[in-house]
Write a protein that holds these residues in place. Structure first.
Motif, mmCIF file in Angstrom:
data_model
loop_
_atom_site.group_PDB
_atom_site.id
_atom_site.type_symbol
_atom_site.label_atom_id
_atom_site.label_comp_id
_atom_site.label_asym_id
_atom_site.label_seq_id
_atom_site.Cartn_x
_atom_site.Cartn_y
_atom_site.Cartn_z
ATOM 1 N N CYS A 41 0.827 -1.211 0.000
ATOM 2 C CA CYS A 41 0.000 0.000 0.000
ATOM 3 C C CYS A 41 0.858 1.257 0.000
ATOM 4 C CB CYS A 41 -0.959 0.005 1.187
ATOM 5 S SG CYS A 41 -2.178 1.316 1.059
ATOM 6 N N GLU A 42 1.346 1.612 -1.152
ATOM 7 C CA GLU A 42 2.151 2.828 -1.291
ATOM 8 C C GLU A 42 1.323 4.071 -0.978
ATOM 9 O OE1 GLU A 42 5.575 4.913 -1.669
ATOM 10 O OE2 GLU A 42 5.417 2.740 -1.753
ATOM 11 N N LEU A 43 0.002 3.975 -1.125
ATOM 12 C CA LEU A 43 -0.876 5.108 -0.823
ATOM 13 C C LEU A 43 -0.771 5.528 0.641
ATOM 14 C CD1 LEU A 43 -4.022 3.973 -2.813
ATOM 15 C CD2 LEU A 43 -2.564 5.940 -3.350
ATOM 16 N N ALA A 44 -0.602 4.573 1.547
ATOM 17 C CA ALA A 44 -0.468 4.890 2.970
ATOM 18 C C ALA A 44 0.822 5.676 3.216
ATOM 19 C CB ALA A 44 -0.494 3.614 3.807
ATOM 20 N N VAL A 45 1.890 5.262 2.574
ATOM 21 C CA VAL A 45 3.165 5.977 2.708
ATOM 22 C C VAL A 45 3.050 7.360 2.066
ATOM 23 C CG1 VAL A 45 5.630 5.928 2.147
ATOM 24 C CG2 VAL A 45 4.464 3.816 2.805
ATOM 25 N N ALA B 187 -18.952 -3.787 5.208
ATOM 26 C CA ALA B 187 -20.134 -4.411 5.801
ATOM 27 C C ALA B 187 -21.280 -4.437 4.799
ATOM 28 C CB ALA B 187 -20.555 -3.659 7.065
ATOM 29 N N LYS B 188 -21.433 -3.359 4.067
ATOM 30 C CA LYS B 188 -22.490 -3.288 3.052
ATOM 31 C C LYS B 188 -22.234 -4.308 1.942
ATOM 32 C CE LYS B 188 -24.773 0.068 0.059
ATOM 33 N NZ LYS B 188 -24.783 1.468 -0.395
ATOM 34 N N ALA B 189 -20.979 -4.409 1.498
ATOM 35 C CA ALA B 189 -20.631 -5.352 0.441
ATOM 36 C C ALA B 189 -20.816 -6.795 0.900
ATOM 37 C CB ALA B 189 -19.194 -5.131 -0.025
ATOM 38 N N SER B 190 -20.427 -7.093 2.154
ATOM 39 C CA SER B 190 -20.561 -8.466 2.641
ATOM 40 C C SER B 190 -22.023 -8.833 2.872
ATOM 41 C CB SER B 190 -19.744 -8.690 3.908
ATOM 42 O OG SER B 190 -20.276 -7.945 4.969
ATOM 43 N N SER B 191 -22.838 -7.847 3.279
ATOM 44 C CA SER B 191 -24.255 -8.147 3.491
ATOM 45 C C SER B 191 -24.997 -8.338 2.177
ATOM 46 C CB SER B 191 -24.927 -7.057 4.327
ATOM 47 O OG SER B 191 -25.016 -5.870 3.587
ATOM 48 N N SER B 192 -24.491 -7.703 1.110
ATOM 49 C CA SER B 192 -25.141 -7.868 -0.183
ATOM 50 C C SER B 192 -24.514 -9.007 -0.987
ATOM 51 C CB SER B 192 -25.087 -6.567 -0.980
ATOM 52 O OG SER B 192 -23.752 -6.266 -1.335
ATOM 53 N N GLY B 193 -23.452 -9.598 -0.439
ATOM 54 C CA GLY B 193 -22.811 -10.736 -1.104
ATOM 55 C C GLY B 193 -21.839 -10.343 -2.199
ATOM 56 N N ASN B 194 -21.495 -9.062 -2.298
ATOM 57 C CA ASN B 194 -20.544 -8.607 -3.317
ATOM 58 C C ASN B 194 -19.132 -8.747 -2.782
ATOM 59 O OD1 ASN B 194 -22.646 -7.876 -4.961
ATOM 60 N ND2 ASN B 194 -22.596 -5.719 -4.349
ATOM 61 N N ALA B 195 -18.306 -9.484 -3.481
ATOM 62 C CA ALA B 195 -16.899 -9.591 -3.113
ATOM 63 C C ALA B 195 -16.149 -8.503 -3.856
ATOM 64 C CB ALA B 195 -16.347 -10.958 -3.480
ATOM 65 N N ALA B 196 -15.237 -7.847 -3.176
ATOM 66 C CA ALA B 196 -14.489 -6.750 -3.797
ATOM 67 C C ALA B 196 -13.005 -6.969 -3.605
ATOM 68 C CB ALA B 196 -14.901 -5.425 -3.178
ATOM 69 N N ASN B 197 -12.213 -6.388 -4.485
ATOM 70 C CA ASN B 197 -10.768 -6.372 -4.358
ATOM 71 C C ASN B 197 -10.357 -4.951 -4.021
ATOM 72 O OD1 ASN B 197 -10.302 -9.037 -4.924
ATOM 73 N ND2 ASN B 197 -10.137 -8.709 -7.124
ATOM 74 N N PRO B 198 -10.321 -4.608 -2.732
ATOM 75 C CA PRO B 198 -10.041 -3.225 -2.360
ATOM 76 C C PRO B 198 -8.618 -2.808 -2.674
ATOM 77 C CG PRO B 198 -10.136 -4.610 -0.409
ATOM 78 C CD PRO B 198 -10.529 -5.469 -1.577
ATOM 79 N N ALA B 199 -8.445 -1.502 -2.905
ATOM 80 C CA ALA B 199 -7.113 -0.946 -3.110
ATOM 81 C C ALA B 199 -6.291 -1.180 -1.855
ATOM 82 C CB ALA B 199 -7.205 0.550 -3.416
ATOM 83 N N CYS B 200 -5.049 -1.580 -2.038
ATOM 84 C CA CYS B 200 -4.101 -1.818 -0.951
ATOM 85 C C CYS B 200 -4.418 -3.068 -0.147
ATOM 86 C CB CYS B 200 -4.002 -0.620 -0.006
ATOM 87 S SG CYS B 200 -3.325 0.830 -0.797
ATOM 88 N N SER B 201 -5.169 -3.985 -0.667
ATOM 89 C CA SER B 201 -5.380 -5.245 0.034
ATOM 90 C C SER B 201 -4.468 -6.282 -0.585
ATOM 91 C CB SER B 201 -6.831 -5.703 -0.068
ATOM 92 O OG SER B 201 -7.118 -6.122 -1.380
#
Length: 183
Positions: free
Chosen positions: A106-110, A158-172
């Motif tokens: 996660c270069e964004l954090a730096v 929480a919203k994504a997990s409750s709706s069943g949407n899997a996401a690939n978040p930035a910096c994960s």
């Protein structure tokens, strides 16, 4: 400019100084600079607590979509804010332990830390971030920004997990990077 937006509260926008503060409602007393690229619509996003796709922020902190680097940022900034006179709290080795795991992908954090006055120092295989400035007053606001972003990311997850949407978040760890390992 003072605005009352029921049921969200009352807000003061100082457009000359580019500052905004909550007077009544959610998080009274919260103040920050208007910092988004689309400053003309910032008032609506701040007041309503919404992020929009059309005018999304280009700030490094707002691009991080994974909780781990945000938690590490909050921990690092919190240490310094808690005891700003202790210079041992002002540096962190990004090559070891929790920070290496959180910031490694996660270069964004730096980038966010550098935007707030930290310096990145490389020493052989190790990489450090160090806050050398005497004035630590801006770090409290940086901590509030990180905490606000962390809360937003947790709500989104929480919203994504409750709706069943899997996401690939930035910096994960799975944030869009290809797995080149042989099967």
């Amino acid at each position: 400019l003072e605005l009352a937006i029921p049921p969200f509260g009352t807000f003061r926008m100082d457009l000359k100084r580019m500052r905004q503060v909550t007077l009544r409602g959610r998080n009274p007393g919260y103040e920050r600079e208007i910092r988004r690229q689309a400053r003309r619509i910032e008032a609506g996003y701040f007041i309503l607590g919404q992020e929009g796709e059309i005018f999304a922020s280009d700030e490094a902190i707002d691009q991080i979509e994974d909780a781990a680097p945000l938690e590490a940022l909050a921990s690092l900034l919190g240490r310094i804010v808690e005891d700003p006179e202790d210079f041992s709290r002002r540096s962190a080795n990004l090559s070891e332990g929790e920070l290496a795991d959180a910031f490694g992908a996660c270069e964004l954090a730096v980038d966010f830390l550098k935007e707030r006055g930290f310096e990145e120092i490389e020493d052989g295989d190790d990489c450090f971030v160090v806050f050398l400035s005497e004035d630590t007053s801006g770090l409290s606001e940086a901590l509030r920004e990180v905490e606000a972003r962390l809360a937003a990311v947790r709500r989104q997850q929480a919203k994504a997990s409750s709706s069943g949407n899997a996401a690939n978040p930035a910096c994960s760890e799975s944030g869009g990077e290809e797995d080149d390992s042989p099967a």
